[in-house]
Scaffold this motif. Structure first.
Motif, PDB file in Angstrom:
ATOM      1  N   ILE A   1      50.232  38.104  40.961  1.00 63.65           N
ATOM      2  CA  ILE A   1      50.115  37.715  42.286  1.00 63.65           C
ATOM      3  C   ILE A   1      49.422  38.911  42.989  1.00 63.65           C
ATOM      4  O   ILE A   1      50.062  39.953  42.990  1.00 63.65           O
ATOM      5  N   GLY A   2      48.174  39.110  43.677  1.00 63.88           N
ATOM      6  CA  GLY A   2      47.609  40.110  44.266  1.00 63.88           C
ATOM      7  C   GLY A   2      46.852  41.072  43.070  1.00 63.88           C
ATOM      8  O   GLY A   2      46.261  42.007  43.695  1.00 63.88           O
ATOM      9  N   SER A   3      46.735  40.581  41.801  1.00 61.86           N
ATOM     10  CA  SER A   3      45.887  41.782  41.169  1.00 61.86           C
ATOM     11  C   SER A   3      44.493  41.241  41.106  1.00 61.86           C
ATOM     12  O   SER A   3      43.660  41.947  39.957  1.00 61.86           O
ATOM     13  N   GLU A   4      43.926  40.347  41.818  1.00 63.83           N
ATOM     14  CA  GLU A   4      42.606  40.122  41.858  1.00 63.83           C
ATOM     15  C   GLU A   4      41.789  39.759  40.542  1.00 63.83           C
ATOM     16  O   GLU A   4      40.794  40.086  40.486  1.00 63.83           O
ATOM     17  N   GLY A   5      42.391  38.855  39.783  1.00 63.51           N
ATOM     18  CA  GLY A   5      41.795  38.503  38.596  1.00 63.51           C
ATOM     19  C   GLY A   5      41.670  39.506  37.494  1.00 63.51           C
ATOM     20  O   GLY A   5      40.999  39.189  36.516  1.00 63.51           O
ATOM     21  N   THR A   6      42.375  40.667  37.875  1.00 62.26           N
ATOM     22  CA  THR A   6      42.106  41.735  36.606  1.00 62.26           C
ATOM     23  C   THR A   6      43.006  41.533  35.373  1.00 62.26           C
ATOM     24  O   THR A   6      42.701  42.168  34.693  1.00 62.26           O
TER      25      THR A   6
END
Length: 457
Positions: free
Chosen positions: A193-198
């Protein structure tokens, strides 16, 4: 690279597009100013298809940029290297509504507005309420989106019970579940959650629901200055009036949105406003709460307190509030900022923006979530020549982010970092923090193929 192999994975040729057949909207984001590059665009329908695409990409060292509705404002879904864009917008089903456990399981492409409408028709409630209702749930999870109701209900992270994700190598991982408590090892779910797809691609989410509040009303409070209004917020919170939202905005920003929407804000005097919502099941409790706010704000110098209890008045007022950024963007390019500071530092940060506006010669419009210290700024180009704009705006943004850090704040409260904020994020974030973010990235994605060049890289 023989991308034709993807047809063995995605059997519908309409869901695979090559090179020049990729529409520009898939190469950009909500601002539509920066255009990325890509060899191929893929629209998966299932977790298994996502997994197979990632296995192919992993084996061939191909970068993959996941995206949803494309409403982001920081360039997090812009592909910076030729490779695959993985658009999850067709994975938009409601998998299960579990009314006994008060959860709903959804695919990442479902839009926030559709999810909210679905549960509210059944007298249930999904509280996270970012301003962009056309955003996808997968995007909300990837940025830990907040919104106006965060002061009472919290942010997206608080409503994610479980995730199904696909890793860079194609492995499928299930994190969390329908349970309320979890002390079972490291919480990998919260890393995603919050890792922006990385780190991984979300393919399903189990979300917490609550019973829908039976009644909701709003209050509009006016002040001679924004500083007075912000100062009153701490007193509101200490009164334990339990507002659902506490927004702040100045008169000139409202006037711009009124003109853009051709709607009229309630007739109220003053130069700055607080807009609050109260919800719940008991009318007497709601009435007690807004009366507490009426008392404390009038004691704090408010000019007027107006109760909005008609649905059309509430809807119109919040529609104007929701269009503030769009209204500015319609007349001038602007750089959106969502710095978050401790609530008691909000007035100090707003005061600094007035100083910075004069120092750098660039207009700044401010509004935001007073109840959680999340200040939204529009740094406005206003016809400035490109070379001058690039130079001056960079210096201004650098000063604003450094001021946020000085006030013990953080670069983003809800939009994320992506490409646009990356240089400022790297500058104001402790070196050891960045170092460990990069180490975590390496564990999840050793080849660095998932959404490269974003956030902490």
């Amino acid at each position: 690279m023989n991308y034709e192999y993807l047809f063995n994975i995605i059997h519908d040729k309409d869901r695979v597009r090559f090179g020049k057949n990729i529409e520009e909207k898939y190469l950009s984001d909500g601002l539509k100013r920066v255009k990325g590059v890509a060899d191929i665009l893929v629209f998966p329908l299932t977790t298994e298809e996502v997994s197979d695409v990632m296995k192919f990409a992993y084996e061939n060292n191909i970068s993959v940029t996941p995206r949803g509705a494309g409403t982001g404002l920081v360039g997090a879904t812009i592909s910076t290297t030729c490779g695959i864009i993985l658009d999850l917008s067709l994975m938009n089903k409601i998998v299960e509504l579990d009314e006994d456990n008060l959860t709903i399981t959804v695919e990442p492409g479902i839009l926030l507005k559709n999810l909210q409408a679905y549960v509210e028709e059944r007298e249930l409630f999904y509280p996270p309420d970012p301003g962009e209702k056309d955003a996808s749930i997968g995007g909300n999870i990837s940025t830990n989106a907040g919104g106006m109701r965060a002061v009472k209900y919290g942010v997206t992270r608080d409503y994610v019970r479980g995730l199904e994700v696909v890793l860079a190598n194609g492995d499928i991982m299930n994190l969390g579940g329908k349970v309320i408590k979890d002390s079972s090892g490291l919480d990998l779910k919260d890393l995603i959650i919050g890792s922006e797809g990385t780190l991984a691609i979300v393919t399903k989410a189990i979300l917490k629901l609550i019973p829908k509040p039976k009644k909701s009303i709003s209050a509009l409070i006016s002040f001679e200055s924004l500083h007075k209004g912000i100062d009153a917020v701490i007193k509101i919170i200490k009164k334990n009036a339990n507002p659902t939202a506490i927004e702040f905005v100045e008169k000139d920003v409202i006037q711009n949105a009124e003109k853009y929407l051709n709607l009229k804000f309630p007739d109220i005097k003053g130069q700055a406003f607080l807009l609050l919502t109260f919800d719940g099941d008991e009318e007497l409790e709601i009435e007690s709460n807004y009366n507490k706010v009426r008392e404390v704000t009038l004691e704090s110098g408010a000019i007027d307190f107006i109760l909005l209890n008609k649905k059309e008045d509430i809807d119109r007022t919040w529609q104007i509030r929701g269009a503030l950024v769009t209204a500015i963007e319609a007349v001038s390019e602007q750089e959106p900022i969502d710095i978050v500071v401790p609530i008691n530092k909000t007035a100090d940060f707003i005061s600094y923006t007035k100083v910075a506006e004069k120092k750098f010669g660039i207009k700044i419009k401010s509004f935001g979530h007073a109840g959680d210290g999340n200040v939204h700024l529009c740094v406005i180009r206003d016809g400035m020549e490109e070379e001058e704009w690039n130079e001056k705006s960079h210096l201004l943004l650098k000063a604003l982010y450094n001021k946020g850090k000085e006030l013990q704040g953080l670069p983003s409260g809800e939009h994320g970092i992506g490409l646009n904020k990356k240089p400022y994020f790297l500058e104001v974030t402790d070196r050891v923090n960045i170092e460990y973010m990069r180490k975590i990235k390496k564990v999840f994605d050793e080849k660095g193929i998932l959404n490269p060049n974003k956030l902490y890289e």
